[in-house]
Design a protein around this motif. Sequence first.
Motif, PDB file in Angstrom:
ATOM      1  N   CYS A  26      42.691  35.066  29.473  1.00 47.21           N
ATOM      2  CA  CYS A  26      41.762  34.591  30.511  1.00 47.21           C
ATOM      3  C   CYS A  26      41.992  35.354  31.805  1.00 47.21           C
ATOM      4  CB  CYS A  26      41.974  33.093  30.727  1.00 47.21           C
ATOM      5  SG  CYS A  26      40.954  32.371  32.036  1.00 47.21           S
ATOM      6  N   PHE A  27      40.968  35.419  32.631  1.00 49.47           N
ATOM      7  CA  PHE A  27      41.050  36.107  33.917  1.00 49.47           C
ATOM      8  C   PHE A  27      41.381  35.126  35.043  1.00 49.47           C
ATOM      9  CE2 PHE A  27      37.760  39.018  31.819  1.00 49.47           C
ATOM     10  CZ  PHE A  27      38.743  39.837  31.295  1.00 49.47           C
ATOM     11  N   LEU A  86      40.474  32.070  35.516  1.00 49.41           N
ATOM     12  CA  LEU A  86      39.259  31.460  36.031  1.00 49.41           C
ATOM     13  C   LEU A  86      39.474  30.096  36.691  1.00 49.41           C
ATOM     14  CD1 LEU A  86      36.618  32.439  33.326  1.00 49.41           C
ATOM     15  CD2 LEU A  86      37.192  33.553  35.482  1.00 49.41           C
ATOM     16  N   GLN A  90      39.209  31.619  28.084  1.00 50.72           N
ATOM     17  CA  GLN A  90      39.213  32.833  27.257  1.00 50.72           C
ATOM     18  C   GLN A  90      37.849  33.113  26.643  1.00 50.72           C
ATOM     19  OE1 GLN A  90      41.372  30.189  26.406  1.00 50.72           O
ATOM     20  NE2 GLN A  90      41.332  29.828  24.192  1.00 50.72           N
ATOM     21  N   SER A 121      35.897  34.796  29.431  1.00 45.52           N
ATOM     22  CA  SER A 121      36.495  36.095  29.733  1.00 45.52           C
ATOM     23  C   SER A 121      36.254  37.127  28.636  1.00 45.52           C
ATOM     24  CB  SER A 121      38.004  35.939  29.957  1.00 45.52           C
ATOM     25  OG  SER A 121      38.277  35.094  31.053  1.00 45.52           O
ATOM     26  N   GLN A 122      36.475  36.723  27.388  1.00 45.40           N
ATOM     27  CA  GLN A 122      36.459  37.680  26.286  1.00 45.40           C
ATOM     28  C   GLN A 122      35.149  37.735  25.504  1.00 45.40           C
ATOM     29  OE1 GLN A 122      38.920  39.756  26.185  1.00 45.40           O
ATOM     30  NE2 GLN A 122      40.071  38.627  27.749  1.00 45.40           N
ATOM     31  N   SER A 153      36.849  41.863  33.650  1.00 44.74           N
ATOM     32  CA  SER A 153      37.226  40.846  34.629  1.00 44.74           C
ATOM     33  C   SER A 153      36.398  40.921  35.901  1.00 44.74           C
ATOM     34  CB  SER A 153      38.707  40.983  34.986  1.00 44.74           C
ATOM     35  OG  SER A 153      38.913  42.085  35.867  1.00 44.74           O
ATOM     36  N   MET A 206      30.300  34.602  36.564  1.00 38.28           N
ATOM     37  CA  MET A 206      31.435  34.144  35.763  1.00 38.28           C
ATOM     38  C   MET A 206      31.886  32.761  36.217  1.00 38.28           C
ATOM     39  SD  MET A 206      34.948  36.258  34.902  1.00 38.28           S
ATOM     40  CE  MET A 206      34.001  37.697  34.403  1.00 38.28           C
TER      41      MET A 206
END
Length: 307
Positions: free
Chosen positions: A18-19, A21, A77, A80-81, A88, A99
Amino acid sequence: MPGTNPRELGLLADCESCFGLCCVALPFSASADFAVDKKAGEPCRNLGDDFRCSIHAQLRERGFPGCTVYDCFGAGQKVSQVTFQGTSWRQAPGTAGQMYAVFPVVRQLHELLWYLAEALTLEAAGPLHAELRDALDATERLSRESVDGLKKLDVPAYRAEVNVLLLRTSELVRAGRKGKERRGADLIGAKLAGADLRAANLRGAYLIGADLRGADLREADLIGADLRGADLAGADLSGAIFLTQPQLNAATGDAATRLPAALTRPAHWPATRYERPSRSTGSGPRRDPGSTRGTGSGRGSGRRRRG
């Protein structure tokens, strides 16, 4: 066709993918749960360049217990993915707003997936399994929608639609037992130690700070129940339905608390064991000396009804 295992469905948070978030998209206010104020879209001061929390091991000691309560059900995730294909908000700053906007949408869809997956494991809900499976498949597809599709989704309406199935599931599981009807009840600080709450309807009940030591909560419907600061020491939650990890994280239990197999005992719970009162002395329920009652609420926590 997705299965019903939370890990297979991607419903367990994977912070490595994950970024960060939850550390950026969500706001919080200085309180007992958070040491500082933070606006939505503003990176937490503790977020590192690697999208990891720099004080993760000391969150409670450093004044951020609210972070230890929050759980994204794997939405971090997924966004993010899958939604943003591994790019990102730091790599593409222009996508940051989008996002942050879709993250809470996917989080709610993943929460519904958790409930639907659990419902499909309940034998008593057999007559509804076909409908539950269809709902789970549809919800999984929605969680993989494009950014525009996710932003257009009427989440409250969709939750209400799925909730009809979850309510019917609850009724089937609790059928045959005269469980207490306490849906949406104000039980803040209630003295319920040793209470028989088996098969009770506690949907959306406010159990903040309630004393539930030694209570029987088997087959109780706990969807949306607010358990912040509730004392679950020695309580039996095995078989409780629609209970989630964030609810447990916000409460306090002990080594004697019995949990559903899919959930994990929170690390901040004391290792003491609840001692049932002696009938001969008539003394009230008590905890081992030195145990503490936990508090804590999720990010942006507040009274809210679900179910």
